[in-house]
Design a protein around this motif. Sequence first.
Motif, PDB file in Angstrom:
ATOM      1  N   LEU A  11      -9.813   0.301 -14.754  1.00 53.29           N
ATOM      2  CA  LEU A  11     -10.194   0.508 -13.350  1.00 53.29           C
ATOM      3  C   LEU A  11      -8.966   0.460 -12.449  1.00 53.29           C
ATOM      4  O   LEU A  11      -8.829   1.295 -11.538  1.00 53.29           O
ATOM      5  N   GLU A  12      -8.077  -0.485 -12.682  1.00 49.06           N
ATOM      6  CA  GLU A  12      -6.858  -0.567 -11.865  1.00 49.06           C
ATOM      7  C   GLU A  12      -6.046   0.717 -11.944  1.00 49.06           C
ATOM      8  O   GLU A  12      -5.582   1.240 -10.926  1.00 49.06           O
ATOM      9  N   SER A  13      -5.892   1.245 -13.145  1.00 54.77           N
ATOM     10  CA  SER A  13      -5.116   2.462 -13.324  1.00 54.77           C
ATOM     11  C   SER A  13      -5.716   3.613 -12.523  1.00 54.77           C
ATOM     12  O   SER A  13      -4.993   4.350 -11.823  1.00 54.77           O
ATOM     13  N   GLN A  14      -7.030   3.772 -12.613  1.00 53.26           N
ATOM     14  CA  GLN A  14      -7.671   4.901 -11.949  1.00 53.26           C
ATOM     15  C   GLN A  14      -7.710   4.733 -10.429  1.00 53.26           C
ATOM     16  O   GLN A  14      -7.479   5.693  -9.674  1.00 53.26           O
ATOM     17  N   VAL A  15      -7.998   3.509  -9.967  1.00 58.86           N
ATOM     18  CA  VAL A  15      -8.059   3.272  -8.524  1.00 58.86           C
ATOM     19  C   VAL A  15      -6.680   3.422  -7.890  1.00 58.86           C
ATOM     20  O   VAL A  15      -6.527   4.081  -6.848  1.00 58.86           O
ATOM     21  N   ARG A  16      -5.666   2.850  -8.494  1.00 58.61           N
ATOM     22  CA  ARG A  16      -4.324   2.937  -7.910  1.00 58.61           C
ATOM     23  C   ARG A  16      -3.801   4.367  -7.906  1.00 58.61           C
ATOM     24  O   ARG A  16      -3.079   4.777  -6.994  1.00 58.61           O
ATOM     25  N   ASP A  17      -4.198   5.139  -8.903  1.00 60.84           N
ATOM     26  CA  ASP A  17      -3.812   6.552  -8.908  1.00 60.84           C
ATOM     27  C   ASP A  17      -4.447   7.287  -7.735  1.00 60.84           C
ATOM     28  O   ASP A  17      -3.789   8.087  -7.060  1.00 60.84           O
ATOM     29  N   ARG A  18      -5.714   7.004  -7.460  1.00 60.80           N
ATOM     30  CA  ARG A  18      -6.386   7.629  -6.306  1.00 60.80           C
ATOM     31  C   ARG A  18      -5.745   7.163  -4.995  1.00 60.80           C
ATOM     32  O   ARG A  18      -5.560   7.963  -4.066  1.00 60.80           O
ATOM     33  N   PRO A  83      -9.270  -8.155  -6.528  1.00 62.85           N
ATOM     34  CA  PRO A  83      -8.387  -7.228  -7.238  1.00 62.85           C
ATOM     35  C   PRO A  83      -8.208  -5.899  -6.518  1.00 62.85           C
ATOM     36  O   PRO A  83      -7.091  -5.383  -6.432  1.00 62.85           O
ATOM     37  N   LEU A  84      -9.272  -5.344  -5.986  1.00 64.02           N
ATOM     38  CA  LEU A  84      -9.180  -4.075  -5.266  1.00 64.02           C
ATOM     39  C   LEU A  84      -8.268  -4.213  -4.043  1.00 64.02           C
ATOM     40  O   LEU A  84      -7.458  -3.323  -3.749  1.00 64.02           O
ATOM     41  N   CYS A  85      -8.395  -5.329  -3.335  1.00 64.22           N
ATOM     42  CA  CYS A  85      -7.523  -5.562  -2.176  1.00 64.22           C
ATOM     43  C   CYS A  85      -6.067  -5.697  -2.601  1.00 64.22           C
ATOM     44  O   CYS A  85      -5.158  -5.195  -1.922  1.00 64.22           O
ATOM     45  N   GLU A  86      -5.826  -6.370  -3.711  1.00 64.14           N
ATOM     46  CA  GLU A  86      -4.459  -6.519  -4.207  1.00 64.14           C
ATOM     47  C   GLU A  86      -3.863  -5.176  -4.583  1.00 64.14           C
ATOM     48  O   GLU A  86      -2.691  -4.895  -4.283  1.00 64.14           O
ATOM     49  N   ALA A  89      -3.026  -3.334  -1.363  1.00 62.74           N
ATOM     50  CA  ALA A  89      -1.832  -3.885  -0.719  1.00 62.74           C
ATOM     51  C   ALA A  89      -0.563  -3.454  -1.449  1.00 62.74           C
ATOM     52  O   ALA A  89       0.454  -3.127  -0.818  1.00 62.74           O
ATOM     53  N   LYS A  90      -0.619  -3.416  -2.769  1.00 61.66           N
ATOM     54  CA  LYS A  90       0.553  -3.005  -3.547  1.00 61.66           C
ATOM     55  C   LYS A  90       0.913  -1.544  -3.303  1.00 61.66           C
ATOM     56  O   LYS A  90       2.085  -1.158  -3.396  1.00 61.66           O
ATOM     57  N   GLU A  91      -0.101  -0.744  -2.998  1.00 57.29           N
ATOM     58  CA  GLU A  91       0.139   0.672  -2.717  1.00 57.29           C
ATOM     59  C   GLU A  91       0.397   0.926  -1.231  1.00 57.29           C
ATOM     60  O   GLU A  91       0.563   2.078  -0.819  1.00 57.29           O
ATOM     61  N   GLY A  92       0.407  -0.152  -0.432  1.00 56.36           N
ATOM     62  CA  GLY A  92       0.646  -0.006   0.993  1.00 56.36           C
ATOM     63  C   GLY A  92      -0.504   0.642   1.732  1.00 56.36           C
ATOM     64  O   GLY A  92      -0.305   1.285   2.775  1.00 56.36           O
ATOM     65  N   ARG A  93      -1.733   0.450   1.244  1.00 56.23           N
ATOM     66  CA  ARG A  93      -2.914   1.050   1.853  1.00 56.23           C
ATOM     67  C   ARG A  93      -3.754  -0.012   2.549  1.00 56.23           C
ATOM     68  O   ARG A  93      -3.895  -1.139   2.055  1.00 56.23           O
ATOM     69  N   SER A  94      -4.345   0.349   3.668  1.00 57.94           N
ATOM     70  CA  SER A  94      -5.208  -0.561   4.403  1.00 57.94           C
ATOM     71  C   SER A  94      -6.656  -0.411   3.934  1.00 57.94           C
ATOM     72  O   SER A  94      -7.012   0.554   3.250  1.00 57.94           O
ATOM     73  N   VAL A 145     -14.461   5.598   9.765  1.00 54.57           N
ATOM     74  CA  VAL A 145     -13.678   4.991   8.679  1.00 54.57           C
ATOM     75  C   VAL A 145     -12.534   5.909   8.282  1.00 54.57           C
ATOM     76  O   VAL A 145     -11.394   5.474   8.109  1.00 54.57           O
ATOM     77  N   GLU A 146     -12.807   7.192   8.160  1.00 56.30           N
ATOM     78  CA  GLU A 146     -11.769   8.169   7.811  1.00 56.30           C
ATOM     79  C   GLU A 146     -10.662   8.169   8.867  1.00 56.30           C
ATOM     80  O   GLU A 146      -9.467   8.171   8.537  1.00 56.30           O
ATOM     81  N   ALA A 147     -11.047   8.140  10.139  1.00 53.65           N
ATOM     82  CA  ALA A 147     -10.068   8.198  11.228  1.00 53.65           C
ATOM     83  C   ALA A 147      -9.251   6.915  11.349  1.00 53.65           C
ATOM     84  O   ALA A 147      -8.158   6.926  11.935  1.00 53.65           O
ATOM     85  N   SER A 148      -9.756   5.792  10.796  1.00 51.98           N
ATOM     86  CA  SER A 148      -9.063   4.506  10.911  1.00 51.98           C
ATOM     87  C   SER A 148      -7.773   4.455  10.104  1.00 51.98           C
ATOM     88  O   SER A 148      -6.923   3.598  10.332  1.00 51.98           O
ATOM     89  N   GLY A 149      -7.670   5.359   9.128  1.00 51.78           N
ATOM     90  CA  GLY A 149      -6.501   5.351   8.253  1.00 51.78           C
ATOM     91  C   GLY A 149      -6.677   4.491   7.017  1.00 51.78           C
ATOM     92  O   GLY A 149      -5.773   4.426   6.169  1.00 51.78           O
ATOM     93  N   ALA A 150      -7.820   3.821   6.899  1.00 51.41           N
ATOM     94  CA  ALA A 150      -8.077   3.010   5.706  1.00 51.41           C
ATOM     95  C   ALA A 150      -8.195   3.902   4.472  1.00 51.41           C
ATOM     96  O   ALA A 150      -8.737   5.003   4.547  1.00 51.41           O
ATOM     97  N   SER A 151      -7.697   3.402   3.349  1.00 51.38           N
ATOM     98  CA  SER A 151      -7.798   4.141   2.090  1.00 51.38           C
ATOM     99  C   SER A 151      -8.863   3.572   1.166  1.00 51.38           C
ATOM    100  O   SER A 151      -9.207   4.184   0.153  1.00 51.38           O
TER     101      SER A 151
END
Length: 240
Positions: A11-18, A83-86, A89-94, A145-151
Amino acid sequence: MRVNVGSLTELESQVRDRLKQKQGFSLATINLDHLVKMDRDAAFYAAYDKQDFVVADGNPIVWTSKLAKTPVDLLPGSDLVLPLCEWAAKEGRSIALLGSTEAALSDAANALSTRVAGLEVACMIAPPFGFDPMSDDAAEILRTVEASGASLCFLALGAPKQELLAARAQDFAPSVGFASIGAGLDFLAGTQTRAPKWARRLAIEWVWRLLLNPKRLWKRYFDSGMIMPRLVLHALRQRT
């Protein structure tokens, strides 16, 4: 309906890739109650069928996967929030928080910011009582949500509302990943109490919940138990 992500590492691999590609996705955590609802609600089944990632949220799903010789790990939605939040954060996404109440979202955001270094909460939305995930208002919320810049957006609406909204997000918030996590934010906020770790280790979290709220939950767990023989037979057919 199948679990298509079997471990936290996968899951980490696929989510971080997205997240790297700023490409949206939807994550659902399947359990027996969801299977019962899918039997009765074609729209819920269709929404689940659109989810990009489906993980096992419930020991019966894990047990029958082992019986079928296609074992998957237990990944409850509540355990995936940190884990998803971590990873974000590692990818610099809000992130964004959607559901529950304004007070609970504020407390959950504070808890997450304290526990995950560098995490930014870009958006918090608590829909009104009676929120309809198929309404025009829901579409407008997704655009916000899309306009907020959150990923990454956590959906704490309960099934089937959160999965229905996540399925619609492909059209209105294509760059955001949506994770349906039920009461996960309320646990972080302290507005709901999760079963103690010993109960989870013994796979009797459902007993804890039932004792706390028997009038609301007895029918859910009865219906869930009734579909277990069918799941076992299906697993045995897969095994052979």
